[in-house]
Structure formats: C-alpha cells, structure tokens
Write a protein that holds these residues in place. Structure first.
Motif, PDB file in Angstrom:
ATOM      1  N   GLU A 320       0.830  -1.208   0.000  1.00  0.00           N
ATOM      2  CA  GLU A 320       0.000   0.000   0.000  1.00  0.00           C
ATOM      3  C   GLU A 320       0.865   1.259   0.000  1.00  0.00           C
ATOM      4  O   GLU A 320       0.514   2.267  -0.628  1.00  0.00           O
ATOM      5  N   TYR A 367      -8.971   0.577  -7.115  1.00  0.00           N
ATOM      6  CA  TYR A 367      -8.622   0.986  -5.750  1.00  0.00           C
ATOM      7  C   TYR A 367      -9.604   2.051  -5.273  1.00  0.00           C
ATOM      8  O   TYR A 367      -9.310   3.248  -5.314  1.00  0.00           O
ATOM      9  N   SER A 370      -9.006   5.850  -3.363  1.00  0.00           N
ATOM     10  CA  SER A 370      -7.582   5.583  -3.605  1.00  0.00           C
ATOM     11  C   SER A 370      -6.637   6.483  -2.824  1.00  0.00           C
ATOM     12  O   SER A 370      -5.472   6.131  -2.625  1.00  0.00           O
ATOM     13  N   LYS A 374      -5.007   2.106   2.878  1.00  0.00           N
ATOM     14  CA  LYS A 374      -5.759   0.932   3.329  1.00  0.00           C
ATOM     15  C   LYS A 374      -5.024  -0.355   2.943  1.00  0.00           C
ATOM     16  O   LYS A 374      -5.244  -0.911   1.858  1.00  0.00           O
ATOM     17  N   ARG A 377      -6.592  -3.668   1.291  1.00  0.00           N
ATOM     18  CA  ARG A 377      -6.833  -3.913  -0.139  1.00  0.00           C
ATOM     19  C   ARG A 377      -6.063  -5.144  -0.611  1.00  0.00           C
ATOM     20  O   ARG A 377      -6.551  -5.926  -1.416  1.00  0.00           O
ATOM     21  N   LYS A 381      -7.757  -8.763  -2.054  1.00  0.00           N
ATOM     22  CA  LYS A 381      -7.703  -8.995  -3.502  1.00  0.00           C
ATOM     23  C   LYS A 381      -6.251  -9.157  -3.935  1.00  0.00           C
ATOM     24  O   LYS A 381      -5.355  -8.511  -3.394  1.00  0.00           O
TER      25      LYS A 381
END
Length: 450
Positions: A320, A367, A370, A374, A377, A381
């Motif tokens: 991230e 995203y 965006s 976070k 995410r 996925k």
C-alpha cells in the motif's frame, strides 16, 4: 501523419513545469480531464503517451521485444549509470545482460541476504538515543546504503570500504538535490566547468568511485584465481564476476562497474524513500500500527527472518505504501519500432508509450477511495501484474524487486519490534520530487521513544 491521442492543452513549458514540480497532482488533473490515455508534450523531449488502462499495460508488458525499445527512453540516466547499464540497453544486449544479472537477485540468493539486512538495521539503530528526533529521510538511506555495500558490493570493512562509502554518500547527496533534477533533465546543465561546478563535482566523484570499484574487481579476481571459485561470496559482485553468458564470456570490467552503479542508483534511494513513507503511514494511522504490531508480536522472537518478511499484513502495508505514492510516476517508456496496436488503438513507429504507475494505482475501479491508506486492499484482492506496477513490468521489470521487498519488510519489522517511535509533528506530508524519484516533503521527523 497519425496524431497522438488527447494532447494536453498547455504550452510545452507549462507542461514541463507541472511535470517536474507537481507530477502526481498533474497526473490526477490530466486523468480527470482526458481519461486513461493522453499525450504530454514536454519541452525538449519526445511526446509521451500516458496509459493507465490495465489491458493496455498488459499488452505493452507482454509485447514482443522487437516491437519496442525502452533503453533509448532512459538516455537521460546515462551520465549517472553509464552506457552499459541494463536501464539503457535494448535488444540482444539487454536480453544477454539481464540473463547474467538475474540469478543473484532471486531464490536462495536473496534469502541469504535476510539476516544481513536485520543485522545492519540493528547495528545502525543501536546508536540512536532515546528521546532524540530522527529524520526518517536521513536515517533510512544509512541503512539502505549499508545493505547495498554489503550484499551487492561485498564490502564490510577496511580502507576501500570507507572510501567508497564516503564518496557514495557525497555522490548521492549531489544527485538527489533539486539542482540535480535540472542537471539530469536538461542536457545544457551538464557542463563540466571544473571541480567547483555541480556537474564537475558529479563527474569527478563518479570517476573516483569507478577507480575504487576497479581496484576491488582486480583484487577479487586475483583472489578467485588463487583460491578457485570456492572462495566466492554470496554478494552480487562476486556472483557476477563468476557469471558467463551463452558464449562462455564474462562481463567486462566497465559493464560490471556500470551495473554496480545502476544497482546503487536504482536500489538505494528508492528503498529508503519507501521506508520513509511507510514509517509515516504506520505512525500517522493508529489502527494500522496496532494491527502491524500485533502481527509482529504474534510471530514471536524466535521467528526466522524469511518468516517475518512473509507476514501478510506487513507485506500489505509495504504494498500500500508503494501503491499510494509510488517512487516513480511512470514505468520505463516503450518506444514503438513499428506500427503497433495496443488495446484497440494504433500507434505509429517511434511513439513513446508510458505506463503511468501512479494513475493505475489510483483508478477508482481498482482501488476505491484511492487517496486513503488501506493495506487491507492487498489482503482482500490479488492484483494482477498490470494493476499493481510499482516495480514496472515485462522485460523491464526492476531486476532487484525481490531484494527490495525483502529489505523494506525486514527493516520495518526490525525497527518496529526493537524501538518505539512517534511522529514528531502533525505536519501533512506530500510527495516532492527529489531528482528522478518522488520523496516526502518534510523527510518525516520521528521521535525515538525508547
């Protein structure tokens, strides 16, 4: 003559000023106005077609190498990394050198560096005084430079180690200043007016580094000749000295020196900048820090380095970090050598196509929200190689990405489990250009609590 799609409606000079001064905000504005494909005309450079559609990027990354060149688009880096750097090569020469360079950066070879990374981090951090204020952008490069000196150059102590380290610090400071960004992007600033001039300093520092690297190469070759290959270490230089291409030929000395300089330039400040951003986000967001600390504590003090580096939330935090503000705004532009069709759009020969890393990483369909940090995410996925492109892709993917990921994960884990930090102030941190990369605006001041 075919026109390129969606030319940005600003003068070339204004486009360049925006690109150099505020690239991420500018990319957001262009994407909002023109969509996922548009053309920038940057004063003094070839027009660049920016692409942020994952299907288009997948096709570019998977294209036949004969359809595109990429080394030519990296020509501005030649004064720093030399004519033999993998970054500036194309065709058969690129394929040959990439094949020679791959083994030291993958599999068991990378794992061999894990304990060294932890030990370096512990040693450097042990000198920090509780209660003191640290600037993350200053202490992280100390760690990442030492990692390169030991794992890549194979240098740990002695006069030559000290000389090379001192010279590299000076060279990196010079190439990371705002002025150097101008020197790199504008050829007319690359004038050697003597040792007092910025470019003159850079030329002389690089020459001194190359002289010392040559001495190290000569000594290492002599040691191998005396003791045989059993003497070879795990460092990248030793492995490259023993590498042979398909014709049984070793890398020439100038090739070795250019590649070592490339590894320094591509792997030092990039990792340090990612670590600086990670420390900012972890200490800005209490929930992120709490989850990360709980995961690190659950791993236990006896966990080996590779197990720690593979922790899922730690890995998600790093991913991230690289997503939200990637170190570089675009991947290496590809130059079409013939007419090519990408995602239904046909481009003429000699078109510069730039996969826009930042814009892909901020697509709302991939995203959502965006601009928020976070890490979850990346737990919820698995993104494809055309959706998360922090290290580029295809035959131009960063050759040291596995080592970089290992280093960032282990440096963070080591620091966070052995020390406590907090942000020294609430000042908002934004991306700011530092040479060819994007770093933090304030360096992220941290207070060391214990």
């Amino acid at each position: 003559m075919q026109t390129l799609p969606n030319p940005v409606a600003l003068s070339k000079l204004k486009q360049l000023i925006n690109w150099l001064g505020r690239p991420y905000d500018y990319l957001d504005e262009c994407t909002e106005k023109y969509g996922e494909m548009f053309t920038m005309h940057l004063f003094g450079f070839e027009p660049l077609v920016f692409l942020s559609n994952p299907q288009a990027i997948k096709e570019i990354f998977a294209a036949d190498a004969k359809q595109f060149e990429a080394g030519k688009s990296q020509g501005i880096l030649k004064p720093l990394v030399g004519d033999n750097s993998l970054l500036v090569l194309d065709g058969e020469r690129h394929r040959r050198d990439r094949k020679l360079l791959m083994p030291p950066f993958h599999g068991a070879k990378v794992k061999a560096y894990a304990d060294t990374i932890c030990e370096i981090t512990q040693e450097i951090a042990s000198s920090w005084q509780p209660g003191s204020e640290l600037l993350a952008s200053e202490v992280m490069p100390e760690i990442t430079l030492e990692v390169i000196l030991q794992t890549v150059f194979g240098l740990r102590e002695g006069d030559r180690y000290g000389q090379i380290k001192s010279l590299l610090v000076r060279l990196l400071d010079l190439t990371g200043s705002p002025l150097s960004a101008s020197m790199i992007f504008f050829r007319w600033f690359q004038q050697d007016w003597g040792s007092w001039s910025p470019w003159g300093k850079l030329v002389r520092l690089k020459r001194q580094v190359y002289d010392l690297l040559q001495a190290e190469i000569d000594d290492r070759r002599a040691q191998f000749a005396d003791a045989g290959e059993n003497l070879a270490g795990d460092d990248v230089l030793s492995l490259l000295l023993l590498a042979r291409d398909e014709d049984g030929q070793p890398m020439a000395d100038i090739e070795l020196k250019d590649e070592l300089m490339t590894m320094l330039m591509a792997g030092h400040e990039t990792s340090a900048t990612a670590l600086t951003w990670a420390m900012y986000w972890i200490h800005k967001l209490p929930d992120v820090k709490a989850k990360l600390m709980a995961e690190l504590e659950s791993a236990g003090e006896q966990a080996d380095a590779m197990a720690i580096a593979s922790l899922p939330y730690l890995t998600a935090v790093v991913s991230e970090t690289l997503r939200i503000y990637p170190i570089a705004p675009i991947a290496a532009p590809r130059i079409s050598t013939e007419e090519v069709t990408i995602n239904g759009h046909t481009f003429p020969p000699n078109t510069y196509l730039a996969p826009a890393i930042y814009s892909v990483h901020h697509r709302p369909d991939l995203y959502p929200d965006s601009k928020a940090f976070k890490p979850e995410r990346f737990l919820e996925k698995q993104f494809s190689a055309a959706e998360f492109i922090a290290f580029g892709g295809g035959s131009r993917r960063c050759i040291g990405y596995a080592l970089a990921k290992l280093e960032i994960n282990l440096v963070l884990a080591t620091l966070l489990t052995q020390h406590s930090f907090e942000l020294a102030n609430d000042e908002p941190v934004t991306p700011r250009r530092r040479g060819v990369v994007l770093a933090t605006s304030n360096g992220v001041p941290l207070t060391l609590l214990d």
